[in-house]
Design a protein around this motif. Structure first.
Motif, PDB file in Angstrom:
ATOM      1  N   LEU A 144     -16.170  -1.123  11.296  1.00 46.55           N
ATOM      2  CA  LEU A 144     -16.747  -1.914  10.209  1.00 46.55           C
ATOM      3  C   LEU A 144     -16.651  -1.177   8.879  1.00 46.55           C
ATOM      4  N   GLN A 145     -16.999   0.088   8.892  1.00 54.33           N
ATOM      5  CA  GLN A 145     -16.948   0.887   7.665  1.00 54.33           C
ATOM      6  C   GLN A 145     -15.527   0.935   7.123  1.00 54.33           C
ATOM      7  N   GLN A 146     -14.557   1.109   7.999  1.00 54.86           N
ATOM      8  CA  GLN A 146     -13.156   1.175   7.578  1.00 54.86           C
ATOM      9  C   GLN A 146     -12.693  -0.166   6.998  1.00 54.86           C
ATOM     10  N   LYS A 147     -13.098  -1.256   7.616  1.00 56.59           N
ATOM     11  CA  LYS A 147     -12.693  -2.580   7.143  1.00 56.59           C
ATOM     12  C   LYS A 147     -13.298  -2.918   5.783  1.00 56.59           C
ATOM     13  N   LEU A 148     -14.493  -2.416   5.530  1.00 54.99           N
ATOM     14  CA  LEU A 148     -15.171  -2.728   4.280  1.00 54.99           C
ATOM     15  C   LEU A 148     -14.941  -1.690   3.183  1.00 54.99           C
ATOM     16  N   ALA A 149     -14.230  -0.615   3.523  1.00 58.38           N
ATOM     17  CA  ALA A 149     -13.970   0.435   2.533  1.00 58.38           C
ATOM     18  C   ALA A 149     -13.053  -0.101   1.447  1.00 58.38           C
ATOM     19  N   LYS A 150     -13.342   0.293   0.234  1.00 59.57           N
ATOM     20  CA  LYS A 150     -12.514  -0.122  -0.898  1.00 59.57           C
ATOM     21  C   LYS A 150     -11.264   0.755  -0.915  1.00 59.57           C
ATOM     22  N   PRO A 151     -10.111   0.140  -0.895  1.00 63.13           N
ATOM     23  CA  PRO A 151      -8.883   0.953  -0.934  1.00 63.13           C
ATOM     24  C   PRO A 151      -8.768   1.687  -2.267  1.00 63.13           C
ATOM     25  N   GLU A 152      -8.371   2.931  -2.171  1.00 64.75           N
ATOM     26  CA  GLU A 152      -8.209   3.737  -3.390  1.00 64.75           C
ATOM     27  C   GLU A 152      -6.831   3.484  -3.996  1.00 64.75           C
ATOM     28  N   GLY A 153      -6.750   3.594  -5.273  1.00 62.30           N
ATOM     29  CA  GLY A 153      -5.486   3.482  -5.961  1.00 62.30           C
ATOM     30  C   GLY A 153      -5.050   2.049  -6.267  1.00 62.30           C
ATOM     31  N   ASN A 154      -5.864   1.086  -5.958  1.00 58.09           N
ATOM     32  CA  ASN A 154      -5.532  -0.299  -6.245  1.00 58.09           C
ATOM     33  C   ASN A 154      -6.311  -0.802  -7.456  1.00 58.09           C
ATOM     34  N   LEU A 155      -6.306  -0.013  -8.477  1.00 59.97           N
ATOM     35  CA  LEU A 155      -7.036  -0.410  -9.690  1.00 59.97           C
ATOM     36  C   LEU A 155      -6.195  -1.403 -10.473  1.00 59.97           C
ATOM     37  N   VAL A 156      -6.813  -2.444 -10.902  1.00 58.58           N
ATOM     38  CA  VAL A 156      -6.137  -3.446 -11.718  1.00 58.58           C
ATOM     39  C   VAL A 156      -6.322  -3.053 -13.178  1.00 58.58           C
ATOM     40  N   THR A 157      -5.233  -3.023 -13.891  1.00 60.07           N
ATOM     41  CA  THR A 157      -5.326  -2.681 -15.310  1.00 60.07           C
ATOM     42  C   THR A 157      -4.996  -3.898 -16.146  1.00 60.07           C
ATOM     43  N   ALA A 158      -5.678  -4.020 -17.242  1.00 61.76           N
ATOM     44  CA  ALA A 158      -5.433  -5.136 -18.155  1.00 61.76           C
ATOM     45  C   ALA A 158      -4.282  -4.775 -19.081  1.00 61.76           C
ATOM     46  N   GLU A 159      -3.404  -5.699 -19.307  1.00 58.65           N
ATOM     47  CA  GLU A 159      -2.274  -5.436 -20.203  1.00 58.65           C
ATOM     48  C   GLU A 159      -2.447  -6.080 -21.529  1.00 58.65           C
TER      49      GLU A 159
END
Length: 159
Positions: A144-159
């Motif tokens: 459960l913890q793994q499934k709900l963990a926020k993936p790192e490095g997937n930051l959305v940047t505004a252009e």
């Protein structure tokens, strides 16, 4: 979500299910919770912890029956205490074997057997299923913890 909270959630859910399973099958719910405790307290994780918990708690059931049988056969109270002392020594010494190295598990199995009045036929399935539930509680919490963990490095940047 933290690992602790995830394991707490799955432990809570599976504890309720265990209570229902135990009553439905005529097992000792408290002995099952001792099995869960043995798994959670085991120094090993995963399958190794499961097997170590099973081996040691079941050896504890065996040793309790040895004490009960020998003490009953002798019939002299003081000798029963000597038998208990010798068997407790053996319960600790068996930890020289890696697969029996979890001494608290041995004492958990023994104490459960004494608490159930020597009814090992009821204690064994209660402990075994409890250990399996303990394994499931932790494994499902980690999942459960793994499934709900926020993936790192997937930051959305505004252009």
């Amino acid at each position: 979500m933290s690992t602790l909270v995830a394991i707490a959630i799955t432990t809570g859910i599976l504890s309720g299910i265990w209570g229902w399973v135990a009553v439905s099958l005529g097992l000792l719910s408290w002995a099952g919770f001792l099995g869960c405790t043995a798994y959670f307290a085991s120094p090993k994780d995963g399958l190794k912890g499961l097997l170590l918990s099973l081996a040691t708690t079941l050896s504890g059931v065996f040793w309790a029956m040895v004490i009960i049988y020998l003490s009953t056969e002798v019939g002299i109270e003081i000798i029963g205490y000597v038998i208990t002392a010798v068997v407790a020594f053996l319960m600790c010494v068996q930890a020289k074997q890696a697969w029996l190295s979890f001494i608290p598990g041995t004492f958990i199995g023994s104490c459960a057997t004494f608490a159930a009045g020597g009814d090992w036929q009821l204690v064994v399935p209660s402990l075994v299923l409890g250990i399996l539930f303990g394994y499931s509680m932790k494994a499902s919490g980690l999942w459960l913890q793994q499934k709900l963990a926020k993936p790192e490095g997937n930051l959305v940047t505004a252009e």
